[in-house]
Design an enzyme around this catalytic site. Structure first.
Site, PDB file in Angstrom:
ATOM      1  N   VAL A   1     -11.207   3.660   2.219  1.00  0.00           N
ATOM      2  CA  VAL A   1     -10.654   4.497   1.158  1.00  0.00           C
ATOM      3  C   VAL A   1      -9.749   3.689   0.230  1.00  0.00           C
ATOM      4  CG1 VAL A   1     -10.799   6.670   2.423  1.00  0.00           C
ATOM      5  CG2 VAL A   1      -8.762   5.254   2.684  1.00  0.00           C
TER       6      VAL A   1
ATOM      7  N   ASP B   1       0.848   2.895   4.865  1.00  0.00           N
ATOM      8  CA  ASP B   1      -0.185   3.664   4.176  1.00  0.00           C
ATOM      9  C   ASP B   1      -1.210   4.226   5.152  1.00  0.00           C
ATOM     10  OD1 ASP B   1      -1.237   1.166   4.760  1.00  0.00           O
ATOM     11  OD2 ASP B   1      -1.796   0.660   2.705  1.00  0.00           O
TER      12      ASP B   1
ATOM     13  N   GLY C   1       0.776  -1.248   0.000  1.00  0.00           N
ATOM     14  CA  GLY C   1       0.000   0.000   0.000  1.00  0.00           C
ATOM     15  C   GLY C   1       0.797   1.282   0.000  1.00  0.00           C
TER      16      GLY C   1
ATOM     17  N   ASP D   1      -5.039   1.955  11.138  1.00  0.00           N
ATOM     18  CA  ASP D   1      -6.462   1.720  11.382  1.00  0.00           C
ATOM     19  C   ASP D   1      -6.604   1.119  12.784  1.00  0.00           C
ATOM     20  OD1 ASP D   1      -9.169   1.172  11.107  1.00  0.00           O
ATOM     21  OD2 ASP D   1      -8.940  -0.334   9.559  1.00  0.00           O
TER      22      ASP D   1
END
Ligand code: 5GP
Ligand code: MG
Length: 198
Positions: free
Chosen positions: A170, A117, A62, A120
């Site tokens: 996203v 990236d 990512g 979360d």
């Protein structure tokens, strides 16, 4: 030491380019916003790592676009290596972590900058940081393009954050859904009905 500039909060979407309108609900972060913010992050990193033996450790896949833009803005000697981790595979839920590539460079006694990236739940970074600490680097700092502030399960924080975003799935600028959309030059929000298409 100067305090790092705070991460930018973004929450409003603009209309996606026509080509992507069917799949994307909106553009959350535009190409120009990304470019501007990445330069700022690079400046902070340059200042904090000046004179250090820096190893940038980037998490695949990512980070590809973010990493390329970030390091091209870093005017300082550095080495680059990758760790391969995969947690999302085909869905949007965080799953078991799979290591797909081990670190090759020696980091003992060196300064490590981990680039990811998006932060979360923090499970990915927690696992990677635990592994890296065993290799006895001098210090480890973490840089992420995006963070979802309210989703943390593990106690992990990033030292450099591009943008704080709401809890939305996203894609783009390296981030994928089922390995697609990585090539979008902006960060967009996928329409939920596309989560289920392979
Ligand atoms: P964590 O382990 O912190 O829950 O998740 C980190 C990884 O999950 C990221 O490196 C990224 O690969 C994936 N991830 C988390 N949120 C998103 C998202 O909104 N979009 C995409 N494409 N990947 C995400
Ligand atoms: Mg990732």
């Amino acid at each position: 030491m100067k305090e790092p500039t705070r991460s930018k909060q973004v929450s409003d979407c603009s209309r996606p380019p026509v080509r992507w309108r069917r799949e994307l609900r909106g553009v959350l972060i535009r190409q120009t916003q990304i470019a501007h913010r990445v330069r700022k992050l690079a400046n902070e990193i340059e200042r904090d790592f000046a004179g250090r033996d820096l190893v940038v450790v980037s998490l695949l896949n990512g980070t590809v676009l973010f990493l390329a833009d970030l390091i091209r803005n870093l005017s300082l000697p550095m080495r680059l290596d990758f760790i391969g981790v995969s947690s999302y595979r085909e869905g949007t839920e965080s799953r078991e972590l799979i290591l797909t590539k081990e670190l090759r460079l020696e980091v003992r006694g060196r300064d490590v900058l981990v680039v990811d990236d998006i932060l979360d739940t923090g499970r990915t970074l927690k696992c990677v940081l635990d592994k890296l600490r065993e290799l006895k680097p001098r210090r480890i700092k973490v840089c992420v393009l995006l963070e979802k502030k309210n989703c943390r399960v593990e106690k992990v924080r990033a030292d450099y954050v591009g943008f704080s975003i709401p809890d939305l799935f996203v894609v783009g600028y390296g981030l994928d859904f089922a390995e697609r959309y990585r090539n979008l030059p902006f960060v967009g929000v996928l329409r939920p009905e596309y989560y289920h298409i392979g």
